[in-house]
Design a protein around this motif. Structure first.
Motif, PDB file in Angstrom:
ATOM      1  N   LEU A 117       6.622 -26.298  29.265  1.00 55.62           N
ATOM      2  CA  LEU A 117       7.582 -25.586  28.420  1.00 55.62           C
ATOM      3  C   LEU A 117       6.905 -24.480  27.614  1.00 55.62           C
ATOM      4  N   SER A 118       5.691 -24.727  27.148  1.00 56.96           N
ATOM      5  CA  SER A 118       4.955 -23.677  26.427  1.00 56.96           C
ATOM      6  C   SER A 118       4.727 -22.474  27.328  1.00 56.96           C
ATOM      7  N   LEU A 123       4.152 -19.065  25.532  1.00 55.59           N
ATOM      8  CA  LEU A 123       3.161 -19.486  24.547  1.00 55.59           C
ATOM      9  C   LEU A 123       1.872 -19.899  25.246  1.00 55.59           C
ATOM     10  N   ASP A 124       0.812 -19.993  24.474  1.00 51.15           N
ATOM     11  CA  ASP A 124      -0.451 -20.503  25.010  1.00 51.15           C
ATOM     12  C   ASP A 124      -0.227 -21.947  25.466  1.00 51.15           C
ATOM     13  N   LEU A 308       8.027 -29.054   8.198  1.00 48.97           N
ATOM     14  CA  LEU A 308       8.838 -28.765   9.378  1.00 48.97           C
ATOM     15  C   LEU A 308       9.241 -27.298   9.441  1.00 48.97           C
ATOM     16  N   MET A 309       9.202 -26.629   8.300  1.00 46.25           N
ATOM     17  CA  MET A 309       9.543 -25.205   8.290  1.00 46.25           C
ATOM     18  C   MET A 309       8.495 -24.366   9.011  1.00 46.25           C
ATOM     19  N   GLU A 310       7.326 -24.974   9.258  1.00 47.20           N
ATOM     20  CA  GLU A 310       6.285 -24.267  10.004  1.00 47.20           C
ATOM     21  C   GLU A 310       6.621 -24.187  11.492  1.00 47.20           C
ATOM     22  N   LEU A 313      11.194 -21.671  16.459  1.00 48.93           N
ATOM     23  CA  LEU A 313      12.244 -22.135  17.365  1.00 48.93           C
ATOM     24  C   LEU A 313      11.702 -22.654  18.696  1.00 48.93           C
ATOM     25  N   PRO A 314      10.762 -21.954  19.357  1.00 46.73           N
ATOM     26  CA  PRO A 314      10.248 -22.493  20.629  1.00 46.73           C
ATOM     27  C   PRO A 314       9.629 -23.881  20.480  1.00 46.73           C
TER      28      PRO A 314
END
Length: 407
Positions: A117-118, A123-124, A308-310, A313-314
């Motif tokens: 999925l990454s 994403l990396d 969790l705010m860190e 969305l992905p």
């Protein structure tokens, strides 16, 4: 900069007990929580954590002094060891290795989901391991340790992501375990071999239930004796860990509560073999349930939900898929491979706990299930041993294999 209010040790303990009372009260009033066995510490702990998060957003931080939290966790795992007699080990020892195989298989799948999925989301792929078994099967400690490795070896700063993903997993692992296992129990009409209710010790005096509602026949003398044994396990675990750490043997560096568990196993079986002392299992049951409940309340009420705010969305998408994947795996694979029995259903609920969160979350799920449906001593032997010890070794091997392929 936020102002800080520090709650002292006594008041922190009082708040932990209030968290449990709050969870009991809300669960008694909300039918859906009882139906799906959502653990009381999750309910009460999340409410307090939300309140603390709101205060944090408005400039005030609440910190608790929880010096007893680790001791309570070690005491609980010591009771798991004290309950593991030769008879129980002989009966269910093979299940430990079977479940280890099942859990290891899931770690492979968990990382495959994260990495694929990454990659699909641009994403990396290494970040897929962070939102894979590093934090979900490994927890906060493993996430922090691997973040240092990722920073030094690959130039990736992942500490905030690791803490956020581990927090997400801890919460979701405690939420999905009960519904998954209860659905299995209901669908296949599974029953505990010891029956339901709250009076098991009359017929099964050596049974440890870890049920909040079990009527344990204990005395002050028994309580003091077992408390002494538990503290011996805790103190012994601390000394063993210091010794092992001083020897520099990396593969033996395991959490201190694992040593407490094994010391408990040693003590109970020496006592059983020599017959010099009979460990009162009803007292072990009561103190184990109390220590676990208080530990979980402390752990959950101190969650920093603002982490969790860190999560971008992905990452939330990946973690949501991981949650669904584990629920499906536990329901269709763990349950069947572990024997399609009542014990297997409880183990499946436990697998949801440490597959997304940590071993204490797994035990919390199982405790909620047995309180409603009846004891499962096999599950309480198998899951803690695998989740607290063996799975970390398996996780390390799987992660190193994935990293070698990715790089």
């Amino acid at each position: 900069m936020n102002s800080t209010i520090q709650i002292n040790e006594l008041e922190s303990m009082l708040i932990a007990i209030v968290v449990l009372f709050l969870g009991y009260f809300i669960n008694s009033k909300v039918k859906v929580l009882r139906k799906y066995n959502i653990p009381e510490p999750i309910v009460g702990g999340l409410i307090v954590a939300v309140i603390i998060t709101v205060l944090h957003q408005h400039g005030t931080d609440i910190t608790f002094k929880l010096s007893l939290k680790n001791t309570l966790m070690q005491m609980f795992f010591a009771t798991v060891g004290l309950a593991a007699s030769f008879k129980l080990l002989a009966k269910g020892g093979s299940r430990v290795f079977l479940f280890l195989g099942v859990a290891t298989l899931y770690i492979v799948i968990q990382n495959a989901v994260g990495v694929s999925l990454s990659t699909m989301l641009g994403l990396d792929p290494l970040l897929g391991l962070i939102v894979g078994s590093i934090t979900l099967s490994g927890g906060h400690g493993t996430g922090a340790a691997w973040s240092q490795t990722f920073a030094s070896d690959f130039g990736l700063q992942t500490l905030e992501l690791s803490m956020a993903a581990a927090t997400f997993g801890l919460i979701m692992g405690g939420i999905i375990g009960g519904p998954v296992a209860q659905r299995l129990i209901n669908k296949f009409e599974l029953k505990s071999e010891f029956g339901g209710g709250e009076h098991h010790h009359a017929a099964h005096p050596d049974l440890v239930t870890y049920s909040d509602h079990e009527e344990d026949r204990i005395t002050a003398k028994n309580t003091i004796e077992v408390l002494f044994i538990l503290l011996v396990c805790v103190a012994g675990a601390s000394h063993v860990k210091e010794l092992v750490d001083s020897l520099g043997i990396n593969w033996l560096r395991i959490p201190d509560f694992v040593y407490a568990l094994f010391i408990g196993v040693f003590i109970t079986n020496v006592c059983e073999t020599t017959k010099v002392y009979k460990v009162n299992t009803e007292t072990v049951d009561a103190l184990g349930t109390i220590s676990l409940s208080l530990f979980l309340a402390m752990a959950l009420m101190s969650l920093q939900l603002w982490e969790l705010m860190e999560l971008a969305l992905p990452m939330l998408v990946i973690l949501a898929v991981q949650t669904i994947t584990l629920a499906i795996f536990a329901y269709f694979v763990t349950f069947r491979l572990m024997g399609k029995s009542y014990d297997a259903a409880v183990i499946s609920g436990g697998h949801c706990g440490f597959g997304m969160g940590a071993t204490p979350t797994a035990v919390m799920n199982m405790g909620s299930l047995v309180s409603r449906n009846g004891p499962s001593p096999q599950a309480f032997m198998v899951v803690p041993i695998v989740g607290a010890f063996f799975i970390d070794i398996a996780n390390l091997v799987v992660l190193q294999t994935y990293i070698s392929f990715i790089q």
